[in-house]
Design a protein around this motif. Structure first.
Motif, short mmCIF file in Angstrom:
data_model
loop_
_atom_site.label_atom_id
_atom_site.label_comp_id
_atom_site.label_asym_id
_atom_site.label_seq_id
_atom_site.Cartn_x
_atom_site.Cartn_y
_atom_site.Cartn_z
N ASP A 30 0.81 -1.22 0.03
CA ASP A 30 -0.02 -0.15 -0.10
C ASP A 30 0.70 1.32 -0.03
O ASP A 30 0.68 2.22 -0.71
CB ASP A 30 -1.13 -0.05 1.28
CG ASP A 30 -2.01 1.29 1.21
OD1 ASP A 30 -2.86 1.11 0.32
OD2 ASP A 30 -1.58 2.20 1.70
N PRO A 31 1.83 1.55 0.84
CA PRO A 31 2.53 2.59 0.73
C PRO A 31 3.44 2.65 -0.33
O PRO A 31 3.79 3.54 -1.04
CB PRO A 31 3.49 2.50 2.03
CG PRO A 31 3.39 1.27 2.65
CD PRO A 31 1.90 0.75 2.14
N HIS A 32 3.90 1.68 -1.09
CA HIS A 32 4.47 1.46 -2.33
C HIS A 32 3.69 2.24 -3.31
O HIS A 32 4.03 2.79 -4.15
CB HIS A 32 4.80 0.12 -2.81
CG HIS A 32 5.18 -0.29 -3.97
ND1 HIS A 32 6.44 0.26 -4.74
CD2 HIS A 32 4.42 -0.61 -5.11
CE1 HIS A 32 6.03 -0.22 -6.06
NE2 HIS A 32 5.10 -0.61 -6.24
N ALA A 33 2.41 1.58 -3.25
CA ALA A 33 1.44 2.11 -4.34
C ALA A 33 1.06 3.61 -4.27
O ALA A 33 0.65 4.27 -5.14
CB ALA A 33 0.03 1.27 -4.31
N GLN A 34 1.40 4.14 -3.21
CA GLN A 34 1.04 5.83 -3.02
C GLN A 34 2.12 6.50 -3.93
O GLN A 34 1.73 7.76 -4.50
CB GLN A 34 1.18 6.25 -1.68
CG GLN A 34 0.16 5.27 -0.70
CD GLN A 34 -1.27 5.40 -1.24
OE1 GLN A 34 -1.74 6.14 -1.73
NE2 GLN A 34 -1.74 4.10 -1.15
N ALA A 40 10.81 0.87 -9.80
CA ALA A 40 10.99 0.10 -8.47
C ALA A 40 10.09 -0.86 -8.17
O ALA A 40 8.62 -0.53 -8.12
CB ALA A 40 10.64 1.45 -7.38
N ALA A 41 10.63 -2.08 -8.05
CA ALA A 41 9.77 -3.31 -7.86
C ALA A 41 9.47 -3.35 -6.44
O ALA A 41 10.25 -3.24 -5.73
CB ALA A 41 10.27 -4.27 -8.36
N ASN A 42 8.33 -3.93 -6.22
CA ASN A 42 7.83 -4.08 -4.78
C ASN A 42 8.21 -5.40 -4.10
O ASN A 42 7.81 -6.50 -4.76
CB ASN A 42 6.36 -3.83 -4.68
CG ASN A 42 5.86 -3.78 -3.05
OD1 ASN A 42 4.79 -4.07 -2.90
ND2 ASN A 42 6.63 -3.24 -2.30
N LEU A 43 9.04 -5.36 -3.14
CA LEU A 43 9.66 -6.69 -2.58
C LEU A 43 9.78 -6.22 -1.15
O LEU A 43 10.73 -5.99 -0.51
CB LEU A 43 10.91 -7.02 -3.16
CG LEU A 43 11.60 -8.20 -2.63
CD1 LEU A 43 10.85 -9.53 -3.04
CD2 LEU A 43 12.85 -8.53 -3.12
N PRO A 44 8.64 -6.51 -0.18
CA PRO A 44 8.22 -5.93 0.89
C PRO A 44 9.41 -6.59 1.95
O PRO A 44 9.64 -7.97 1.65
CB PRO A 44 7.13 -6.42 1.47
CG PRO A 44 6.17 -6.62 0.10
CD PRO A 44 7.25 -6.95 -1.11
N LEU A 45 9.89 -5.97 2.70
CA LEU A 45 10.81 -6.42 3.93
C LEU A 45 10.40 -7.72 4.42
O LEU A 45 11.22 -8.75 4.43
CB LEU A 45 10.99 -5.33 5.04
CG LEU A 45 11.72 -5.75 6.03
CD1 LEU A 45 13.41 -5.83 5.67
CD2 LEU A 45 11.76 -4.58 7.07
N SER A 46 9.07 -7.89 4.82
CA SER A 46 8.51 -8.79 5.48
C SER A 46 8.60 -10.36 4.70
O SER A 46 8.54 -11.33 5.20
CB SER A 46 7.00 -8.67 5.84
OG SER A 46 6.48 -8.23 4.68
N ARG A 47 8.88 -10.28 3.35
CA ARG A 47 8.85 -11.40 2.56
C ARG A 47 10.17 -11.88 1.65
O ARG A 47 10.20 -12.54 0.91
CB ARG A 47 7.71 -11.32 1.46
CG ARG A 47 6.41 -11.39 1.99
CD ARG A 47 5.46 -11.32 0.79
NE ARG A 47 5.55 -12.47 -0.22
CZ ARG A 47 5.15 -13.66 0.20
NH1 ARG A 47 4.36 -13.83 1.27
NH2 ARG A 47 5.36 -14.56 -0.87
N GLU A 312 7.21 -6.80 -13.57
CA GLU A 312 8.19 -6.52 -12.26
C GLU A 312 7.80 -7.18 -11.17
O GLU A 312 8.68 -7.50 -10.26
CB GLU A 312 8.06 -4.95 -11.98
CG GLU A 312 7.06 -4.53 -10.93
CD GLU A 312 5.73 -4.50 -11.34
OE1 GLU A 312 4.79 -4.10 -10.76
OE2 GLU A 312 5.41 -4.74 -12.64
N MET A 313 6.57 -7.97 -11.02
CA MET A 313 6.33 -8.84 -9.92
C MET A 313 7.13 -10.18 -10.08
O MET A 313 7.71 -10.56 -8.90
CB MET A 313 4.89 -9.10 -9.92
CG MET A 313 3.88 -8.03 -9.62
SD MET A 313 4.00 -7.16 -8.20
CE MET A 313 3.31 -8.31 -7.17
N VAL A 314 7.59 -10.57 -11.16
CA VAL A 314 8.29 -11.72 -11.17
C VAL A 314 9.65 -11.30 -11.80
O VAL A 314 10.63 -12.28 -11.58
CB VAL A 314 7.48 -12.71 -11.95
CG1 VAL A 314 6.36 -13.51 -11.42
CG2 VAL A 314 7.30 -12.35 -13.39
#
Length: 527
Positions: A30-34, A40-47, A312-314
């Motif tokens: 969500d913050p990435h999408a703002q 910038a590819a989204n790869l969250p810290l938690s994953r 960019e997701m994969v």
């Protein structure tokens, strides 16, 4: 170990020179999408542990982690270094510094693909019809076929009346038999704009004789026109004849050749799979069912339409090589033609026989070695749930998975937000961590143990093991110790979206071509 920092000029240089770079926005979705940079590819810290090895296959690829000053970028860089990545840096100053340096920022998700789709329409004037025009054709029982190019689960949620599910990469293969009469008009729809533009233009590029139109603005446009959508439909494409498949293969190959798609052999694959100085992604672009029935070793299941929509997701390493496989050719060549126009170094693997598809079953992501932690089996955990009031279950799956089904009484918490989540969780002598299949909980266990005096135990095998033991799950978005920041609420998903949000989304899409011009790092072109 001190992590170096990198700046705007470094990233921009890599992009302009088409050199490999993984710019990773490690905030939740969500913050990435703002707001974020285009690539910038989204790869969250938690994953990071569960996603890094498949998304970043080369250990010395230049990686730059990005946040907006929360500190996640530093933690992510350290975590990647611990996994053996040797060329990791933090983007100094986060998104604010990117903007201060003159960098363009984009809203929403899958922005490279969506902005490319808008560029295609602006260059090719892809023909479209309004929702009202399509409804009149349907009401008049005109000779039309409506094909929905989204994933099947999206189609089932809501669809245009009479629509048939034909995910994007399947169009050139399936439409000739869904609309065998060249006088039949084909209407292509998605939820918004991108996939219907790309789908319509795919059929036109491939020389399908039918008149083809995109449904302008997809199911959003249909809803904004005050028209009713169907729900829960299950109409799907069917198998095609050998003659149709051969003709479709020739059409798709011709488009790929015009787009400059390169060809690969099995010898190339063997060489590239062990190559150390180049990132290569290997994707099987057929349906997941075909993939599971048999696929080439080392290839990941990524249906072609979604690959073009969510590249960019994969494939977060911009400048990498991408290899696509489909023995029929169509589902590899058509997506490859689009990836080539999006300036990817893309190859299609030729000469694949069905007998080469020796691996079966779903794709299994490569994982680093699992850290040791205290664990409990499902049966024992269920007795704790019933009899031990000092035990609290915490689920660190995605919010979507949690809502779909979780252990009764368990709490949802984001690993990246766990310190704050502890303030909302009930006080406990013991926390049992779980996740969909257990790995994410295991990777999180030691850092969570460092945050609390309570004992932290991992449920072996996660929620899957719980179900396999014959135990019930409950559904719904209950007991949230963290806000569901891991999922950006898309204005084109579901059936209860505010019309103003839908219109704002369309307005945003229309502005993407101008933003692309300001950014200037994309190298996109249109056939």
């Amino acid at each position: 170990m001190s992590i170096k920092t990198q700046d705007y000029a470094f990233i921009r240089n890599k992009l302009l020179n088409k050199e490999e770079i993984a710019l990773l926005d490690v905030r939740e979705e969500d913050p990435h999408a703002q707001e974020h940079p285009l690539f910038a590819a989204n790869l969250p810290l938690s994953r990071i542990e569960v996603d890094a090895l498949s998304k970043l296959p080369k250990k010395d690829v230049p990686i730059v982690t990005l946040d907006d000053g929360e500190g996640d970028a530093q933690l992510a860089a350290q975590r990647l270094s611990d996994l053996g990545y040797s060329n990791v840096a933090v983007f100094g100053g986060g998104v604010k510094a990117w903007k201060a340096a003159g960098g363009e920022v984009f809203k929403d998700v899958n922005v490279p693909s969506k902005s490319f789709g808008e560029l295609v329409e602006s260059k090719r004037h892809t023909p479209s019809l309004s929702a009202q025009e399509v409804k009149k054709l349907l009401d008049d029982e005109a000779d039309v076929v409506v094909v929905d190019v989204r994933r099947f689960d999206e189609y089932q949620t809501m669809s245009i009346p009479t629509g048939i599910s034909v995910p994007g990469a399947e169009l050139v293969l399936r439409v000739p038999e869904l609309a065998p009469n060249p006088k039949t008009r084909v209407i292509v729809n998605c939820a918004g704009r991108t996939r219907s533009i790309i789908g319509t233009q795919s059929l036109i590029n491939a020389g399908i004789p039918n008149q083809v139109n995109a449904l302008r603005n997809g199911t959003i446009g249909w809803t904004l026109a005050g028209q009713e959508l169907d729900k829960g439909q299950s109409r799907k494409f069917s198998e095609v004849s050998t003659l149709t498949a051969n003709e479709a293969a020739q059409r798709a190959r011709s488009v790929a050749d015009r787009a400059g798609v390169k060809r690969a052999t099995t010898a190339d694959i063997q060489k590239w799979q062990s190559q150390k100085d180049r990132t290569t992604y290997f994707f099987d672009t057929r349906t997941p069912e075909e993939y599971e029935a048999g696929h080439l070793p080392g290839f990941r299941s990524v249906p072609g339409g979604q690959l073009v929509q969510e590249t960019e997701m994969v494939a977060p390493v911009r400048g990498a090589r991408i290899v696509l496989c489909d023995p029929s050719g169509v589902r590899a060549n058509m997506p490859a033609s689009w990836l080539a126009q999006m300036a990817w170094d893309v190859y299609v693997l030729d000469g694949v026989n069905m007998s080469d598809l020796t691996e079966t079953g779903p794709w299994q992501p490569p994982l680093p070695s699992i850290p040791s932690s205290k664990a409990v089996d499902a049966k024992t955990a269920s007795t704790w749930l019933k009899n031990d009031s000092g035990t609290v279950f915490v689920d660190v799956s995605t919010h979507a998975q949690y809502a779909k089904g979780h252990i009764p009484g368990s709490w949802f918490a984001l690993r990246s937000q766990f310190l704050n989540a502890l303030k909302k969780l009930p006080k406990a002598d013991r926390y049992v961590l779980t996740s969909t299949t257990g790995e994410l909980a295991t990777f999180a266990a030691n850092e969570i143990q460092a945050l609390t005096a309570a004992e932290v135990v991992v449920l072996s095998g996660g929620n899957k093991a719980w179900v396999d033991a014959g135990l019930e799950l409950e559904k719904g978005s209950t007991r949230l110790a963290s806000p569901p920041l891991d999922r950006y609420k898309r204005p084109y998903e579901g059936t209860s979206v505010d019309p103003a949000a839908m219109q704002a989304y369309l307005d945003w899409e229309f502005g993407l071509v101008e933003q692309l011009g300001k950014d200037g790092t994309h190298h996109f072109w249109v056939l």
